[in-house]
Design an enzyme around this catalytic site. Sequence first.
Site, short mmCIF file in Angstrom:
data_model
loop_
_atom_site.label_atom_id
_atom_site.label_comp_id
_atom_site.label_asym_id
_atom_site.label_seq_id
_atom_site.Cartn_x
_atom_site.Cartn_y
_atom_site.Cartn_z
N GLY A 28 0.82 -1.21 0.00
CA GLY A 28 0.00 0.00 0.00
C GLY A 28 0.85 1.25 0.00
CB ALA A 29 4.28 1.83 -1.09
NE ARG A 31 -4.78 5.30 -2.41
CZ ARG A 31 -5.80 5.18 -1.58
NH1 ARG A 31 -6.05 6.15 -0.73
NH2 ARG A 31 -6.57 4.12 -1.60
CE1 TYR A 167 -8.57 0.20 9.81
CE2 TYR A 167 -8.79 1.29 11.95
CZ TYR A 167 -8.08 1.07 10.78
OH TYR A 167 -6.86 1.69 10.59
CB ALA A 169 -12.02 -6.97 15.22
CB THR A 170 -8.65 -6.09 11.06
OG1 THR A 170 -8.66 -4.65 10.95
CG2 THR A 170 -9.94 -6.63 10.50
CE LYS A 171 -5.29 -1.45 10.52
NZ LYS A 171 -4.07 -1.57 9.72
CB ILE A 200 -1.99 9.53 10.04
CG1 ILE A 200 -1.41 8.79 11.26
CG2 ILE A 200 -0.88 10.08 9.14
CD1 ILE A 200 -0.58 9.62 12.22
P1 NAP Z 1 -4.93 5.16 2.45
O1 NAP Z 1 -4.39 6.51 2.18
O2 NAP Z 1 -6.39 4.90 2.27
O3 NAP Z 1 -4.08 4.09 1.59
C1 NAP Z 1 -4.42 2.73 1.65
C2 NAP Z 1 -3.40 1.93 0.89
O4 NAP Z 1 -3.77 0.54 0.99
C3 NAP Z 1 -3.36 2.28 -0.59
O5 NAP Z 1 -2.03 2.27 -1.02
C4 NAP Z 1 -4.15 1.13 -1.25
O6 NAP Z 1 -3.65 0.82 -2.54
C5 NAP Z 1 -3.83 -0.02 -0.30
N1 NAP Z 1 -4.89 -1.05 -0.37
C6 NAP Z 1 -6.18 -0.96 0.04
N2 NAP Z 1 -6.83 -2.12 -0.22
C7 NAP Z 1 -5.94 -2.95 -0.82
C8 NAP Z 1 -6.00 -4.28 -1.33
N3 NAP Z 1 -7.12 -5.03 -1.32
N4 NAP Z 1 -4.88 -4.82 -1.87
C9 NAP Z 1 -3.74 -4.11 -1.91
N5 NAP Z 1 -3.61 -2.85 -1.45
C10 NAP Z 1 -4.70 -2.28 -0.91
O7 NAP Z 1 -4.64 4.69 3.95
P2 NAP Z 1 -3.60 5.25 5.04
O8 NAP Z 1 -4.33 6.21 5.90
O9 NAP Z 1 -2.32 5.62 4.41
O10 NAP Z 1 -3.45 3.91 5.92
C11 NAP Z 1 -2.36 3.02 5.77
C12 NAP Z 1 -2.42 2.01 6.92
O11 NAP Z 1 -2.38 2.71 8.16
C13 NAP Z 1 -3.70 1.17 6.95
O12 NAP Z 1 -3.39 -0.14 7.34
C14 NAP Z 1 -4.53 1.86 8.00
O13 NAP Z 1 -5.45 0.98 8.60
C15 NAP Z 1 -3.47 2.30 8.97
N6 NAP Z 1 -3.88 3.40 9.84
C16 NAP Z 1 -4.16 4.63 9.34
C17 NAP Z 1 -4.55 5.66 10.20
C18 NAP Z 1 -4.85 7.05 9.72
O14 NAP Z 1 -5.22 7.89 10.56
N7 NAP Z 1 -4.71 7.36 8.45
C19 NAP Z 1 -4.66 5.39 11.57
C20 NAP Z 1 -4.37 4.14 12.05
C21 NAP Z 1 -3.97 3.14 11.18
P3 NAP Z 1 -4.23 1.50 -3.92
O15 NAP Z 1 -4.56 2.92 -3.62
O16 NAP Z 1 -3.09 1.35 -4.87
O17 NAP Z 1 -5.43 0.68 -4.30
#
Ligand code: NAP
Length: 260
Positions: A28-29, A31, A167, A169-171, A200
Amino acid sequence: MSVTNESSTTGAVPSENQNRQRVALVTGASRGIGAACALALAKEGFKIAIHYRGSEEKAIELAKRIPDAKIFRADLSNAEECQNLIKQVTQELGPIAVLVNNAGLSIDQVLPFAKPEDFETLLSTNLRPVFLLSKLCTKGMIRQKFGRIINIASVVGYTGNGGQSMYSATKGAITAFTKSIAIDLAGFGILANCVAPGFIQTDMTDALPDAAKEGAMAKIPLKKFGRPEDIGNAVAFLASEKAAYITGSTIHVNGGMFTN
Ligand code: NAP
């Protein structure tokens, strides 16, 4: 050779060149947090495998900013694509030394209205790939006698959060999984840790209603949302020699939000 012990006993300074031989795969790099992790690891000298699913253009743009980086597409909710991803990265860049399990999504709903099919989607996207990719990487890591598995968990995996039972639960499961594999893999020079972000600023949180953002801000003592780079920095630290004695742990990066 165990890099960790050697550098600490001989006093040799682990060089950037040492990391340059090492491959880091960030899922998921394309973005958000994943892109920031890829950039932070690139600064540490790792050879970067940028994984994406749908955001190909963003993955290509990111690759242009990182020398020698390559992009790899896979839908991680598909077990076969997980397997192909590891195979392709290994064939094209070499065995994976650092795995950052970052890809994930959030589907929010209070329990009475939560849909079982959404829970299945979250399990197959957020949790199962963490198990599969970690398992698939271990053979190569064991051969290298070096490995770092860094899983992106969440503050809500610890505290819980209304509307996020599925969500969280998965984390929470990712955190428990990481503690367990840290024990399984310790004898092989492989460390496993989590970074648990708070709120974030990414596409994931931009999509939330204003009331949810205000509610989150009220819980943050530092009174600001985090940046993807804040997570990237913690991940780069865990991948570095400085973290050689840390395994089975979680770094909370949340502006003080985690108060349990
Ligand atoms: P994001 O901006 O929505 O980006 C999600 C990334 O996951 C994208 O690169 C997307 O790829 C990829 N992805 C989603 N479904 C996928 C699938 N089925 N197969 C492969 N790749 C998939 O999310 P983020 O905020 O950066 O979050 C990144 C991680 O941090 C996640 O695990 C999230 O749960 C965790 N997190 C985020 C926050 C927050 O506040 N943002 C807080 C706690 C934890 P494409 O775009 O290329 O499809």
